[in-house]
Motif scaffolding. Sequence first.
Motif, PDB file in Angstrom:
ATOM      1  N   PHE A 201       6.331   1.915  -1.351  1.00  0.00           N
ATOM      2  CA  PHE A 201       6.343   1.476   0.043  1.00  0.00           C
ATOM      3  C   PHE A 201       5.696   0.096   0.155  1.00  0.00           C
ATOM      4  N   PRO A 202       6.026  -0.645   1.207  1.00  0.00           N
ATOM      5  CA  PRO A 202       5.340  -1.915   1.449  1.00  0.00           C
ATOM      6  C   PRO A 202       3.911  -1.685   1.920  1.00  0.00           C
ATOM      7  N   VAL A 203       3.102  -2.736   1.837  1.00  0.00           N
ATOM      8  CA  VAL A 203       1.686  -2.661   2.194  1.00  0.00           C
ATOM      9  C   VAL A 203       1.411  -3.620   3.346  1.00  0.00           C
ATOM     10  N   ARG A 204       0.674  -3.145   4.340  1.00  0.00           N
ATOM     11  CA  ARG A 204       0.248  -3.986   5.463  1.00  0.00           C
ATOM     12  C   ARG A 204      -1.235  -4.314   5.294  1.00  0.00           C
ATOM     13  N   ILE A 205      -1.536  -5.603   5.253  1.00  0.00           N
ATOM     14  CA  ILE A 205      -2.896  -6.087   5.044  1.00  0.00           C
ATOM     15  C   ILE A 205      -3.374  -6.749   6.333  1.00  0.00           C
ATOM     16  N   GLU A 206      -4.495  -6.304   6.849  1.00  0.00           N
ATOM     17  CA  GLU A 206      -5.089  -6.922   8.035  1.00  0.00           C
ATOM     18  C   GLU A 206      -6.355  -7.654   7.622  1.00  0.00           C
ATOM     19  N   LEU A 207      -6.460  -8.902   8.058  1.00  0.00           N
ATOM     20  CA  LEU A 207      -7.584  -9.748   7.683  1.00  0.00           C
ATOM     21  C   LEU A 207      -8.591  -9.849   8.818  1.00  0.00           C
ATOM     22  N   PHE A 208      -9.851  -9.968   8.437  1.00  0.00           N
ATOM     23  CA  PHE A 208     -10.916 -10.319   9.374  1.00  0.00           C
ATOM     24  C   PHE A 208     -11.489 -11.626   8.859  1.00  0.00           C
ATOM     25  N   GLY A 209     -10.983 -12.731   9.411  1.00  0.00           N
ATOM     26  CA  GLY A 209     -11.287 -14.031   8.826  1.00  0.00           C
ATOM     27  C   GLY A 209     -10.545 -14.159   7.506  1.00  0.00           C
ATOM     28  N   ASP A 210     -11.287 -14.382   6.425  1.00  0.00           N
ATOM     29  CA  ASP A 210     -10.697 -14.452   5.086  1.00  0.00           C
ATOM     30  C   ASP A 210     -10.900 -13.164   4.299  1.00  0.00           C
ATOM     31  N   GLU A 211     -11.415 -12.131   4.955  1.00  0.00           N
ATOM     32  CA  GLU A 211     -11.714 -10.876   4.267  1.00  0.00           C
ATOM     33  C   GLU A 211     -10.647  -9.828   4.567  1.00  0.00           C
ATOM     34  N   PRO A 220       9.173   1.034   5.897  1.00  0.00           N
ATOM     35  CA  PRO A 220       9.929  -0.166   6.283  1.00  0.00           C
ATOM     36  C   PRO A 220      10.988   0.103   7.348  1.00  0.00           C
ATOM     37  N   ALA A 221      11.419   1.363   7.490  1.00  0.00           N
ATOM     38  CA  ALA A 221      12.438   1.685   8.496  1.00  0.00           C
ATOM     39  C   ALA A 221      11.844   1.727   9.897  1.00  0.00           C
ATOM     40  N   THR A 222      10.641   2.298  10.020  1.00  0.00           N
ATOM     41  CA  THR A 222      10.013   2.429  11.339  1.00  0.00           C
ATOM     42  C   THR A 222       8.888   1.429  11.559  1.00  0.00           C
ATOM     43  N   GLN A 223       8.422   0.794  10.467  1.00  0.00           N
ATOM     44  CA  GLN A 223       7.287  -0.133  10.500  1.00  0.00           C
ATOM     45  C   GLN A 223       5.981   0.566  10.883  1.00  0.00           C
ATOM     46  N   ARG A 224       5.936   1.883  10.773  1.00  0.00           N
ATOM     47  CA  ARG A 224       4.726   2.641  11.095  1.00  0.00           C
ATOM     48  C   ARG A 224       3.924   2.944   9.832  1.00  0.00           C
ATOM     49  N   SER A 225       2.606   3.006   9.993  1.00  0.00           N
ATOM     50  CA  SER A 225       1.719   3.247   8.857  1.00  0.00           C
ATOM     51  C   SER A 225       1.926   4.645   8.295  1.00  0.00           C
ATOM     52  N   ILE A 226       1.733   4.760   6.970  1.00  0.00           N
ATOM     53  CA  ILE A 226       1.862   6.047   6.286  1.00  0.00           C
ATOM     54  C   ILE A 226       0.499   6.537   5.825  1.00  0.00           C
ATOM     55  N   GLN A 227      -0.238   5.701   5.089  1.00  0.00           N
ATOM     56  CA  GLN A 227      -1.558   6.093   4.604  1.00  0.00           C
ATOM     57  C   GLN A 227      -2.333   4.847   4.238  1.00  0.00           C
ATOM     58  N   HIS A 228      -3.660   4.996   4.179  1.00  0.00           N
ATOM     59  CA  HIS A 228      -4.516   3.891   3.780  1.00  0.00           C
ATOM     60  C   HIS A 228      -4.441   3.703   2.278  1.00  0.00           C
TER      61      HIS A 228
END
Length: 236
Positions: A201-211, A220-228
């Motif tokens: 599956f694809p991975v979604r990365i959220e940044l806090f500044g550069d972290e 990828p079909a629904t764009q909804r999160s699956i697991q951490h």
Amino acid sequence: MSVFGLLNIFKELPAFEQLVTELDEKKAVPALTLPKSGRTAVLAQLYLQRRVPVVLLTGKVESAAAWIQALETWLPPGDVMRRLPEPTPLPYDRGPWSERCRADRLTVLTRLMAGQHPQIPAADMPPLIVTSARAFLQKTMPKRRFMTNTRVLRLRQIIDLEKLLKMWRGIGYEAVSVVEAAGQFSRRGGIIDIFPIATPFPVRIELFGDEIDTMRYFDPATQRSIQHNGSSSTES
């Protein structure tokens, strides 16, 4: 149904223990004249007992699929067995490889690299690779290049985003608005989506500044999160 519990009987066989000892001492082992019905059980126990990477090479493509089906009966549940697939074009053809073939071959290389790359720890069980002579004869990239072009991202890691995006483009990833297929990535402010070649599956990365604040798989079909996800790697 798995019957791997029956493999314990091999521990009581002196001939099998002698075989394991000779393999551990890297001695030349003569060909084993085993009946077909016993070959998968012997291979499964050798793999489980020695705990080293194993490559099973078959002469025919269809034989590799048959071995995988037979070994699934003797191995415990888990993701330890991998197939190194054959590209659709013949070795002397220059046709394109399918995305699935490239992804599966890169997954095998990634599994074999565990414990050798400084950022990828060794797995609890090394891989058991099943492949055919046709697939095995296909050249792949040098080990050093593969390791150099592999990047591991982890939670709380500080990254240079522009440098990272440039690196992804340089190894062949495609910048898109919405990630739907392997080999793509997108950026929306501090949210980065990437579909590594060797992950399901694809991975979604959220940044806090550069972290890196969060990482999670998404559909990828629904764009909804699956697991951490605690870490992710990208390969060329």
